[in-house]
Design a protein around this motif. Structure first.
Motif, short mmCIF file in Angstrom:
data_model
loop_
_atom_site.label_atom_id
_atom_site.label_comp_id
_atom_site.label_asym_id
_atom_site.label_seq_id
_atom_site.Cartn_x
_atom_site.Cartn_y
_atom_site.Cartn_z
N GLN A 69 5.42 7.47 -5.31
CA GLN A 69 5.40 6.38 -6.28
C GLN A 69 4.36 5.33 -5.92
O GLN A 69 3.66 4.81 -6.81
N GLN A 70 4.19 5.01 -4.65
CA GLN A 70 3.20 4.02 -4.24
C GLN A 70 1.79 4.49 -4.55
O GLN A 70 0.97 3.73 -5.08
N MET A 71 1.49 5.75 -4.23
CA MET A 71 0.15 6.28 -4.51
C MET A 71 -0.12 6.28 -6.01
O MET A 71 -1.20 5.90 -6.46
N LYS A 72 0.86 6.71 -6.77
CA LYS A 72 0.72 6.75 -8.22
C LYS A 72 0.55 5.34 -8.80
O LYS A 72 -0.30 5.12 -9.67
N ARG A 75 -2.99 4.12 -8.10
CA ARG A 75 -3.94 4.79 -9.00
C ARG A 75 -3.86 4.24 -10.42
O ARG A 75 -4.88 4.00 -11.06
N ASP A 76 -2.64 4.03 -10.90
CA ASP A 76 -2.44 3.62 -12.29
C ASP A 76 -2.55 2.11 -12.50
O ASP A 76 -2.39 1.63 -13.62
N GLY A 77 -2.81 1.35 -11.43
CA GLY A 77 -2.97 -0.09 -11.54
C GLY A 77 -1.67 -0.88 -11.59
O GLY A 77 -1.69 -2.08 -11.88
N ASN A 78 -0.55 -0.24 -11.28
CA ASN A 78 0.73 -0.93 -11.29
C ASN A 78 1.04 -1.63 -9.97
O ASN A 78 1.97 -2.41 -9.89
N ARG A 79 0.27 -1.32 -8.95
CA ARG A 79 0.39 -2.00 -7.66
C ARG A 79 -0.98 -2.55 -7.31
O ARG A 79 -1.95 -1.79 -7.20
N THR A 80 -1.06 -3.85 -7.14
CA THR A 80 -2.36 -4.48 -6.89
C THR A 80 -2.36 -5.39 -5.68
O THR A 80 -3.31 -6.12 -5.47
N ASN A 81 -1.30 -5.35 -4.89
CA ASN A 81 -1.22 -6.23 -3.73
C ASN A 81 -1.90 -5.60 -2.52
O ASN A 81 -2.25 -4.43 -2.51
N GLY A 82 -2.07 -6.41 -1.50
CA GLY A 82 -2.62 -5.93 -0.24
C GLY A 82 -3.97 -5.24 -0.40
O GLY A 82 -4.87 -5.75 -1.06
N LEU A 83 -4.08 -4.08 0.19
CA LEU A 83 -5.33 -3.33 0.15
C LEU A 83 -5.38 -2.33 -1.00
O LEU A 83 -6.22 -1.44 -1.02
N SER A 84 -4.50 -2.50 -1.97
CA SER A 84 -4.42 -1.57 -3.09
C SER A 84 -5.72 -1.47 -3.88
O SER A 84 -6.08 -0.41 -4.36
N VAL A 85 -6.42 -2.59 -4.00
CA VAL A 85 -7.67 -2.59 -4.77
C VAL A 85 -8.68 -1.63 -4.14
O VAL A 85 -9.33 -0.86 -4.83
N ALA A 86 -8.79 -1.66 -2.82
CA ALA A 86 -9.72 -0.77 -2.13
C ALA A 86 -9.28 0.68 -2.28
O ALA A 86 -10.11 1.58 -2.47
N MET A 87 -8.00 0.92 -2.23
CA MET A 87 -7.49 2.29 -2.31
C MET A 87 -7.59 2.86 -3.71
O MET A 87 -7.74 4.07 -3.88
N LYS A 88 -7.53 2.02 -4.73
CA LYS A 88 -7.56 2.49 -6.12
C LYS A 88 -8.79 3.36 -6.38
O LYS A 88 -8.69 4.39 -7.04
#
Length: 109
Positions: A69-72, A75-88
């Protein structure tokens, strides 16, 4: 999901991929190979319990459903905290099936 169920699900996904052939080839892929091919190891470490920087999470032994769920969500832009932007940018082309295989493998590490 407990470890036994995760292993059973992983084996079931592998079996389905082998039976259905190329259409679902990503289901038959080995989680370790996908982890490397999708360059997860560059931040989360060759061994996913030893990230390259302390800021990156340790992924080994996490719940497969949670990881999926976190990876998805990243990818789908539903999680944007922390280092999520770099991982997207890294996970943009990873399919749900590939996420599931990676998550199942990580849960067993």
């Amino acid at each position: 999901m407990d470890e036994t169920r995760t292993k059973i699900l992983g084996r079931a996904l592998l079996t389905v991929g082998l039976v259905l052939g190329p259409v679902t080839a990503s289901l038959a892929a080995d989680g370790a190979e996908l982890y490397r091919a999708k360059i997860c190891h560059t931040c989360h470490g060759e061994r996913p319990n030893e990230p390259v920087l302390p800021a990156y999470p340790k992924l080994s032994g996490q719940n497969a459903g949670y990881l999926f769920q976190q990876m998805k969500d990243i990818r789908d832009g539903n999680r944007t905290n922390g280092l999520s932007v770099a991982m997207k940018a890294v996970v943009g082309s990873v399919t749900d099936e590939e996420f599931q295989v990676i998550a199942n493998w990580l849960a067993t590490q």
